[in-house]
Design an enzyme around this catalytic site. Structure first.
Site, PDB file in Angstrom:
ATOM      1  N   ARG A  28       0.799  -1.231  -0.053  1.00  0.00           N
ATOM      2  CA  ARG A  28       0.064  -0.035  -0.024  1.00  0.00           C
ATOM      3  C   ARG A  28       0.783   1.313   0.049  1.00  0.00           C
ATOM      4  O   ARG A  28       0.325   2.307  -0.456  1.00  0.00           O
ATOM      5  CB  ARG A  28      -0.962  -0.008   1.398  1.00  0.00           C
ATOM      6  CG  ARG A  28      -1.913  -0.922   1.280  1.00  0.00           C
ATOM      7  CD  ARG A  28      -2.500  -0.934   2.776  1.00  0.00           C
ATOM      8  NE  ARG A  28      -1.671  -0.980   3.949  1.00  0.00           N
ATOM      9  CZ  ARG A  28      -0.891  -2.202   4.233  1.00  0.00           C
ATOM     10  NH1 ARG A  28      -1.037  -3.227   3.683  1.00  0.00           N
ATOM     11  NH2 ARG A  28       0.271  -1.972   5.129  1.00  0.00           N
ATOM     12  N   CYS A  58      -7.930  -1.646  10.883  1.00  0.00           N
ATOM     13  CA  CYS A  58      -7.012  -2.211   9.801  1.00  0.00           C
ATOM     14  C   CYS A  58      -6.610  -3.741  10.205  1.00  0.00           C
ATOM     15  O   CYS A  58      -6.360  -4.568   9.373  1.00  0.00           O
ATOM     16  CB  CYS A  58      -6.222  -1.597   9.054  1.00  0.00           C
ATOM     17  SG  CYS A  58      -4.728  -1.182  10.100  1.00  0.00           S
ATOM     18  N   CYS A  60     -20.286  23.088  18.981  1.00  0.00           N
ATOM     19  CA  CYS A  60     -19.323  22.055  19.084  1.00  0.00           C
ATOM     20  C   CYS A  60     -18.054  22.763  20.119  1.00  0.00           C
ATOM     21  O   CYS A  60     -17.928  23.846  20.099  1.00  0.00           O
ATOM     22  CB  CYS A  60     -18.493  22.219  17.496  1.00  0.00           C
ATOM     23  SG  CYS A  60     -17.151  21.120  17.587  1.00  0.00           S
TER      24      CYS A  60
HETATM   25 ZN   LIG Z   1     -16.595  21.780  15.472  1.00  0.00          ZN
END
Ligand SMILES: [Zn+2]
Length: 351
Positions: free
Chosen positions: A78, A195, A253
């Site tokens: 990868r 992963c 937020c």
């Molecule tokens: Zn934010």
């Protein structure tokens, strides 16, 4: 300019970029602007190595490459910048990436940083950057980068990949939603597939890295009008491509509205992290310490197979392989148990 370079690059060094300069809205002016810009790439694995490759070839002025790990054979399917020789030499990814990219484009100033991106290091790594690119492989680093970039008003491009799908979004503090706005609180460790359990497809990483790089180039060219302003979700195996329009202001937020930087300001102790898909644990002692690898190598003589280079010391004990860096960090391979990894570190390195 390197010998022989002039004939390839023209008098102002921009001729090699002719195919991108003829793109609408780019031109010599855009190219010159790009050459003044500085970018920090956080993580040089599957995403970061493709991103660094795109940006170095495109001709950004300065690239800081930050990664804590070294090249292994299992990275090669990868991680496009690395070779078997890098894995055999045990080169840190940031160093191997810088060596390769300097061969690709000597006009770019490339700085490798073999370092763990954490609350102590992240602000130095992004200082002076016009853009930060996400090549990380875990949410803790991404949420930390989000806080640091919002705090300092630096645009960044988020990207994540797992299995055959991935996500990306460009984040401009004050203009677009931040990562916390988009994805909510950081998922607790172990609550999402990694992963390790889901694997990762090389072309999926390459696709997300390409999409990240395009948004990054728009930001570097001061073309914010062209940003997708979306969370882009792609599954390269299923052929699904979705854009979810994003905008600020639906809910408050804690990061970008209230400036609460919990990860950046967290009290911290010694850290261990299980490395994705590697049967290995990253050990980061706190407080940080400087290891003299040559002295340590002499002390460890006779314990088993041991090798040392300019960047790391590697030895094998009790069925595990320990790789030590000069900043005191270690990667303990052969266990996914943080307690065992710390115990081995304490026994053979001290602390
Ligand atoms: Zn934010």
């Amino acid at each position: 300019m390197a010998a022989g370079e002039a004939q390839h690059s023209g008098t102002d060094g921009l001729e090699r970029y002719s195919r991108q300069m003829i793109l609408p809205g780019w031109g010599r002016e855009g190219q010159a602007r790009l050459s003044q810009k500085s970018v920090t790439v956080v993580g040089c694995g599957a995403l970061g190595s493709h991103i660094a490759n795109h940006l170095a070839r495109a001709g950004v002025g300065r690239l800081k490459l930050a990664d804590r790990d070294f090249v292994e054979y299992s990275n090669l399917p990868r991680q496009a910048l690395y070779s078997e020789a890098d894995a055999a030499a045990g080169l840190p990814k940031a160093v191997a990436a810088a060596q390769r990219l300097r061969q690709v484009n000597s006009q770019v100033l490339i700085e490798p940083h073999v370092v763990d991106v954490n609350a102590d290091t992240v602000e130095d790594l992004i200082a002076g950057a016009d853009l930060v690119m996400d090549g990380a492989d875990n949410f803790e680093v991404r949420y930390l980068v989000n806080e640091a970039c919002v705090k300092h008003g630096i645009p960044w491009v988020y990207g994540g990949v797992l299995g055959t799908y991935g996500l990306t979004a460009a984040i401009v503090p004050g203009e677009t939603p931040c990562l916390y706005c988009l994805l909510g609180p950081m998922p607790p460790p172990g609550s999402v597939p990694t992963c390790e359990t889901a694997g990762v497809l090389g072309p999926a990483a390459a696709t997300i890295a390409a999409l990240e790089s395009v948004e990054g180039l728009k930001l570097l060219l001061d073309r914010r009008d062209a940003l997708l302003k979306s969370l882009v979700v792609v599954d390269v195996w299923a052929g699904d491509f979705e854009r979810i329009q994003t905008q600020r202001g639906q809910t408050r937020c804690p990061v970008c509205d209230d400036g609460r930087y919990e990860l950046l300001n967290a009290e911290r102790g010694s850290l261990t992290a299980v490395l994705c898909g590697r049967n290995a644990v990253h050990v980061h002692p706190w407080p940080a310490q400087v290891l003299d690898l040559a002295t340590l190598a002499r002390r460890l003589e006779g314990t088993g197979p041991l090798s040392v280079n300019d960047y790391l010391l590697r030895f094998e004990v009790e069925g595990c392989q320990l790789t030590l860096f000069p900043d005191g960090r270690a990667i303990v391979k052969g266990t996914a148990d943080p307690v065992q990894a710390r115990a081995l570190y304490a026994r053979y390195v001290g602390v």
